[in-house]
Design an enzyme around this catalytic site. Structure first.
Site, mmCIF file in Angstrom:
data_model
loop_
_atom_site.group_PDB
_atom_site.id
_atom_site.type_symbol
_atom_site.label_atom_id
_atom_site.label_comp_id
_atom_site.label_asym_id
_atom_site.label_seq_id
_atom_site.Cartn_x
_atom_site.Cartn_y
_atom_site.Cartn_z
ATOM 1 N N GLU B 55 0.810 -1.225 0.000
ATOM 2 C CA GLU B 55 0.000 0.000 0.000
ATOM 3 C C GLU B 55 0.842 1.274 0.000
ATOM 4 O O GLU B 55 0.476 2.266 -0.642
ATOM 5 C CB GLU B 55 -0.957 -0.005 1.199
ATOM 6 C CG GLU B 55 -2.014 -1.116 1.157
ATOM 7 C CD GLU B 55 -1.473 -2.480 1.580
ATOM 8 O OE1 GLU B 55 -0.334 -2.566 2.095
ATOM 9 O OE2 GLU B 55 -2.206 -3.480 1.394
ATOM 10 N N ASP B 114 -14.296 -10.116 9.887
ATOM 11 C CA ASP B 114 -12.822 -10.047 9.907
ATOM 12 C C ASP B 114 -12.267 -9.465 11.215
ATOM 13 O O ASP B 114 -11.102 -9.663 11.547
ATOM 14 C CB ASP B 114 -12.299 -9.228 8.726
ATOM 15 C CG ASP B 114 -12.267 -10.051 7.443
ATOM 16 O OD1 ASP B 114 -12.407 -11.290 7.536
ATOM 17 O OD2 ASP B 114 -12.129 -9.452 6.359
ATOM 18 N N ARG B 164 -17.998 -2.014 3.056
ATOM 19 C CA ARG B 164 -18.254 -3.351 2.519
ATOM 20 C C ARG B 164 -19.765 -3.595 2.460
ATOM 21 O O ARG B 164 -20.287 -4.076 1.465
ATOM 22 C CB ARG B 164 -17.606 -4.386 3.438
ATOM 23 C CG ARG B 164 -17.974 -5.814 3.120
ATOM 24 C CD ARG B 164 -17.252 -6.779 4.056
ATOM 25 N NE ARG B 164 -17.536 -8.153 3.688
ATOM 26 C CZ ARG B 164 -18.184 -9.017 4.475
ATOM 27 N NH1 ARG B 164 -18.621 -8.641 5.658
ATOM 28 N NH2 ARG B 164 -18.390 -10.252 4.077
#
Lengths: 319, 321
Positions: B55, B114, B164
């Site tokens: 990143e 997650d 999401r």
């Protein structure tokens, strides 16, 4: 303005160079320019009472060659779209780059008297929005090289085989940053033949010797396995610097050549195990503090300027 | 209640922009199927760069691309795009003030299963702290599309936080405003603007992203219980147009900010800052100074009291009703 021993007077090299064109200078001229750069670097950092003279001097010959002979650029139009790009990833060598940009007439040499002071366009580390001729803002190690990769990608996207080149000057201590290796990966992955990294390998960083603080070697082998064309040179020898960059030039221009020319160029490249469609890595062996006897290979001059007394001695050597 | 994907709206807008401007380039860090930038790749493969799981380098490369006149959109999960790459964002994008658009999905707790490692609840704080940076948190697909098309014209860095999870549509003829309050809201995105979605006398709820729809649902039920709450949607966390915010506020002098983000440094603090010289009682509601947990997205929303019931509870406590 104080006009003492640290004062940087206007220097005119009396050279009539069109930096937008292909050109060749004799080594004597390059040496004289580099000497002027060294004097300016030492005066400016002593005057500012801060800055990084050691790493500036190790990079001086490389930077001199790049700006005076190799890179196509335009001091009258610093944002010229077709200029080659240069990224000083080891941004702390800014004084040397500023001195060179000034000698190329991007701004008056006397501006160096304001280095690192309030209101100056010459910041402690390069700022592309303040200083004409700076292509990328750098200073925090490990970032400039990634930006250089982006430049090479963008130029290739815009100009295809006519893409200008991108040269990044990387510090050897800087190669300890993980992001440097991410950038190496990316350049090789995208076959950036217009991208060249020069390692200013003086083997000294703030805390000591690079191989003792955190070993980065063998850099040549590492870069080879990353997919770079690699060559090792003496970073203070203009013939060697010229030769290494001429190989990069051939790789970068390869697609523009006729089939006949490509064959000729491949013969030369093969001698050095260079291949087209690859980025180039030049390991330049350098000496920190190069040019001043008592500064050479002395780690203490990484981030410490000379006293006025030592400056006098140094300037004596650079006459 | 129509649930819509902000990520899909992003991809749609990107492709539209890509059609008309060949300088649009997109970068991703191995999450292009999640961020939906894979759709841009399918349409314009030569203008899409997967940098892999790197990143910092992705952001540096985007900065380099921007210096050559390209208009880079950079995407990954909010955690990595703002966290891992923060220094590259500071040194190579914000300091040189380059037109890099960081559009991250998977912001906040609605990442869900997650868990804390992937739930960015500090992203607004750390991007908002950067000079030259604009920070935007859209609430639905319609707004996301508008935001992307508007920021594309800006010559400065922008961070857009997407998610999401699908969020209820707020605007449009099938949005919550119409469904709950029969309001035909004439919406178009402007940077910094505060949008008064619903009027109210007792308390001002200021929201962005997820909490805008949840506050509207809460306000509807509160109304039935005799509490009149206004809902002010503030998608731009930075810079806030103070006049617009003051104009949008109803005269109750009580404000509750609600955000899917830490109470440190996000929407609440941005509002506090903007109104620091004003006479308001300001309460902040969001994720407390703690790490979050795994769970199903909407269960987490309820757990952290960011759903309509949690908001109602908070409002009643403040109003002591």
């Amino acid at each position: 303005m104080k006009k003492d021993i640290t004062y940087i007077d206007n220097v005119d090299l009396n050279l009539d160079i069109d930096f937008t064109k292909k050109r060749k200078l004799d080594n004597r001229t390059l040496e004289n320019i580099a000497k002027e750069v060294r004097k300016i670097v030492l005066k400016a950092t002593t005057r500012a009472k801060s800055g990084h003279p050691g790493g500036s001097l190790s990079a001086t010959d490389l930077l001199t060659y790049l700006y005076f002979e190799f890179l196509k650029h335009n001091p009258q139009n610093p944002k010229w779209a077709l200029r080659d790009r240069f990224v000083l990833s080891k941004g702390h060598a800014a004084p040397a780059l500023y001195a060179i940009l000034a000698l190329c007439k991007y701004f008056p040499v006397t501006d160096l008297n304001t280095l690192r002071q309030i209101g100056s366009h010459l910041q402690g580390h390069p700022d592309m929005n303040k200083t004409p001729g700076i292509d990328m803002t750098t200073g925090s190690l490990g970032h400039g090289i990634g930006a250089g990769v982006g430049m090479a990608l963008g130029l290739r996207l815009s100009y295809n085989v006519d893409a200008p080149k991108v040269v990044v000057l990387l510090g050897d201590g800087e190669a300890q940053e993980g992001s440097v290796w991410e950038a190496f990966n990316t350049a090789a992955h995208y076959n950036l033949s217009n991208f060249c990294v020069i390692l200013d390998n003086n083997n000294l960083q703030i805390d000591g010797r690079v191989d003792e603080i955190m070993n980065i070697y063998p850099m040549m082998e590492r870069l080879k396995t990353f997919g770079f064309n690699t060559i090792e040179i003496d970073g203070h020898n203009f013939d060697q610097v010229r030769y290494a960059l001429s190989l990069f030039d051939m790789v970068s221009n390869f697609e523009k050549y006729s089939l006949e020319e490509q064959k000729r160029v491949l013969n030369i490249l093969e001698k050095h195990n260079f291949k087209p469609y690859r980025p180039t890595f030049i390991l330049a062996k350098t000496i920190k503090g190069k040019g001043v006897s008592f500064m050479e290979n002395e780690v203490k001059y990484h981030g410490k300027p000379l006293t006025e007394e030592d400056l006098k001695r140094a300037l004596g050597e650079l006459k | 209640m129509l649930k819509t994907s902000l990520r899909e709206a992003y991809a749609k807008a990107l492709i539209e922009l890509g059609e008309k401007d060949k300088d649009i380039v997109v970068l991703d860090a191995d999450l292009s199927s999640s961020t939906q930038t894979a759709k841009f790749k399918a349409r314009f493969p030569e203008r899409f760069f997967n940098i892999g799981i790197a990143e910092t380098t992705m952001v540096n490369v985007a900065a380099g691309l921007a210096t050559t006149g390209k208009k880079p959109f950079v995407s990954t999960f909010a955690m990595f795009g703002t966290g891992r790459a923060w220094e590259a964002l500071r040194q190579s994008v914000c300091y040189p003030n380059l037109p890099v658009k960081l559009v991250c999905t998977h912001g906040g707790i609605t990442v869900g299963e997650d868990g804390a490692t992937h739930q960015a609840c500090e992203d607004l704080a750390i991007t908002r702290a950067l000079p030259n940076m604009t920070v935007i948190v859209p609430c639905d697909d319609i707004e996301t599309e508008e935001v992307i098309k508007k920021i594309y014209k800006l010559k400065t860095p922008v961070y857009v936080r997407l998610t999401r999870e699908k969020f209820p549509r707020v605007f449009g003829k099938d949005g919550l405003l119409k469904e709950l309050f029969n309001i035909d809201y004439d919406y178009s995105f402007e940077i910094g603007k505060a949008y008064k979605l619903k009027e109210g006398k007792d308390i001002n709820l200021i929201t962005c992203g997820l909490t805008t729809s949840q506050a509207l649902l809460a306000a509807k039920e509160l109304e039935e219980e005799g509490i009149s709450a206004s809902v002010i949607h503030l998608p731009t966390i930075k810079p806030i147009n103070k006049e617009s915010l003051l104009k949008a506020l109803d005269p109750s002098k009580i404000i509750l900010t609600i955000e899917e983000h830490s109470i440190i440094g996000g929407l609440g603090d941005a509002v506090l800052h903007a109104l620091s010289d004003q006479d308001f009682k300001i309460y902040k509601h969001g994720i407390k100074d703690e790490f979050t947990i795994s769970g199903k997205a909407w269960e987490l929303v309820k757990y952290f009291k960011l759903d309509k019931d949690g908001i109602k509870e908070k409002v009643k406590k403040i109003l002591k009703k």
